[in-house]
Design an enzyme around this catalytic site. Structure first.
Site, mmCIF file in Angstrom:
data_model
loop_
_atom_site.group_PDB
_atom_site.id
_atom_site.type_symbol
_atom_site.label_atom_id
_atom_site.label_comp_id
_atom_site.label_asym_id
_atom_site.label_seq_id
_atom_site.Cartn_x
_atom_site.Cartn_y
_atom_site.Cartn_z
ATOM 1 N N HIS A 57 0.868 -1.134 0.131
ATOM 2 C CA HIS A 57 0.094 0.003 -0.081
ATOM 3 C C HIS A 57 0.727 1.424 0.072
ATOM 4 C CE1 HIS A 57 0.606 -0.768 4.414
ATOM 5 N NE2 HIS A 57 0.927 0.461 4.358
HETATM 6 P P1 TYD Z 1 -1.564 -2.856 7.688
HETATM 7 O O1 TYD Z 1 -0.997 -1.470 7.894
HETATM 8 O O2 TYD Z 1 -2.372 -3.411 6.488
HETATM 9 O O3 TYD Z 1 -0.383 -3.875 7.659
HETATM 10 P P2 TYD Z 1 0.867 -4.177 6.693
HETATM 11 O O4 TYD Z 1 0.907 -3.187 5.760
HETATM 12 O O5 TYD Z 1 1.956 -4.499 7.752
HETATM 13 O O6 TYD Z 1 0.624 -5.383 6.031
HETATM 14 O O7 TYD Z 1 -2.594 -3.270 8.850
HETATM 15 C C1 TYD Z 1 -2.968 -4.574 9.242
HETATM 16 C C2 TYD Z 1 -4.179 -4.384 9.992
HETATM 17 O O8 TYD Z 1 -3.788 -4.056 11.362
HETATM 18 C C3 TYD Z 1 -5.421 -3.643 9.491
HETATM 19 O O9 TYD Z 1 -6.616 -4.297 9.711
HETATM 20 C C4 TYD Z 1 -5.385 -2.234 10.363
HETATM 21 C C5 TYD Z 1 -4.474 -2.802 11.488
HETATM 22 N N1 TYD Z 1 -3.837 -1.642 12.111
HETATM 23 C C6 TYD Z 1 -4.193 -0.903 13.026
HETATM 24 O O10 TYD Z 1 -5.477 -1.025 13.559
HETATM 25 N N2 TYD Z 1 -3.622 0.111 13.786
HETATM 26 C C7 TYD Z 1 -2.085 0.314 13.311
HETATM 27 O O11 TYD Z 1 -1.588 1.227 13.589
HETATM 28 C C8 TYD Z 1 -1.785 -0.528 12.235
HETATM 29 C C9 TYD Z 1 -0.502 -0.172 11.347
HETATM 30 C C10 TYD Z 1 -2.580 -1.554 11.873
#
Ligand code: TYD
Length: 140
Positions: A57
Site C-alpha cells: 500500500h
Molecule cells: P496494515 O497496515 O495493512 O499492515 P501491513 O502493511 O503491515 O501489512 O495493517 C494490518 C491491520 O492492522 C489492518 O486491519 C489495520 C490494523 N492496524 C491498526 O489497527 N492500527 C495500526 O496502527 C496499524 C499499523 C494497523
C-alpha cells in the site's frame, strides 16, 4: 510533501545513535533531532511467518521511520517510476518513508521485528491499497 510528487530518493536511511555498553547497546530515537517528523504512533510487526509479505500500500499523508529492531527484511519502495529494494538488518539504521510511496516488506528473517514510528494515528482513510489507483494518482 505532495503525494503525487514524492520520489523513492526522498526516502533515506538514517543512522541512529548507539550508546555502547559492554552489557549491550541502546539506541534512543529523539524526534526532531534524529527524525524529521513528530511521532504520534509506534507499532511493530512480529511473528511474521516465513515467506509472508507485508505492506502492499501507499499512504497519503503519513511519514514513517522503519527499523529492523531484530533480524532483517527488505523494503521495496516504488514511486510509480522507480523501484528500489532496501535491506534493513541493523537496529541502528532507520528507513524514513515519505507519503506517496508504494511499499512492500519481504524476506523477513525468522524472529525479526519491524518497528515503525509514525507521524499520524492509524487512519484507514490514509491508505491506498489499489496499485492501479496509486499509479494514476502519481501521474497527476
Ligand atoms: P496494515 O497496515 O495493512 O499492515 P501491513 O502493511 O503491515 O501489512 O495493517 C494490518 C491491520 O492492522 C489492518 O486491519 C489495520 C490494523 N492496524 C491498526 O489497527 N492500527 C495500526 O496502527 C496499524 C499499523 C494497523
Amino acid at each position: 510533501m505532495k503525494f503525487s510528487k514524492s520520489k523513492v530518493k526522498d526516502c533515506k536511511i538514517i543512522e541512529l545513535p548507539i550508546i555502547h555498553n559492554r552489557a549491550g547497546n541502546i539506541t534512543a530515537i529523539n524526534e526532531v533531532n534524529d527524525i524529521p517528523f513528530k511521532i504520534k504512533r509506534v507499532y511493530y510487526l512480529y511473528d511474521v511467518p516465513g515467506g509472508e509479505e507485508r505492506g502492499g500500500h501507499a499512504h497519503k499523508k503519513l511519514y514513517q521511520l522503519v527499523v529492523a529492531a531484530s533480524g532483517s527484511f527488505d523494503i521495496v519502495l516504488d514511486d510509480g517510476k522507480m523501484k528500489k529494494s532496501i535491506n534493513l538488518n541493523r537496529p541502528y539504521f532507520g528507513l524514513s518513508i515519505v507519503p506517496g510511496i508504494w511499499r512492500e516488506i519481504v524476506n523477513f528473517s525468522s524472529g525479526s521485528i519491524c518497528l515503525v514510528l509514525a507521524s499520524e494515528f492509524y487512519s484507514i482513510k490514509d491508505y491506498i491499497r489499489d496499485y492501479q489507483l496509486f499509479r494514476n494518482l502519481k501521474t497527476k
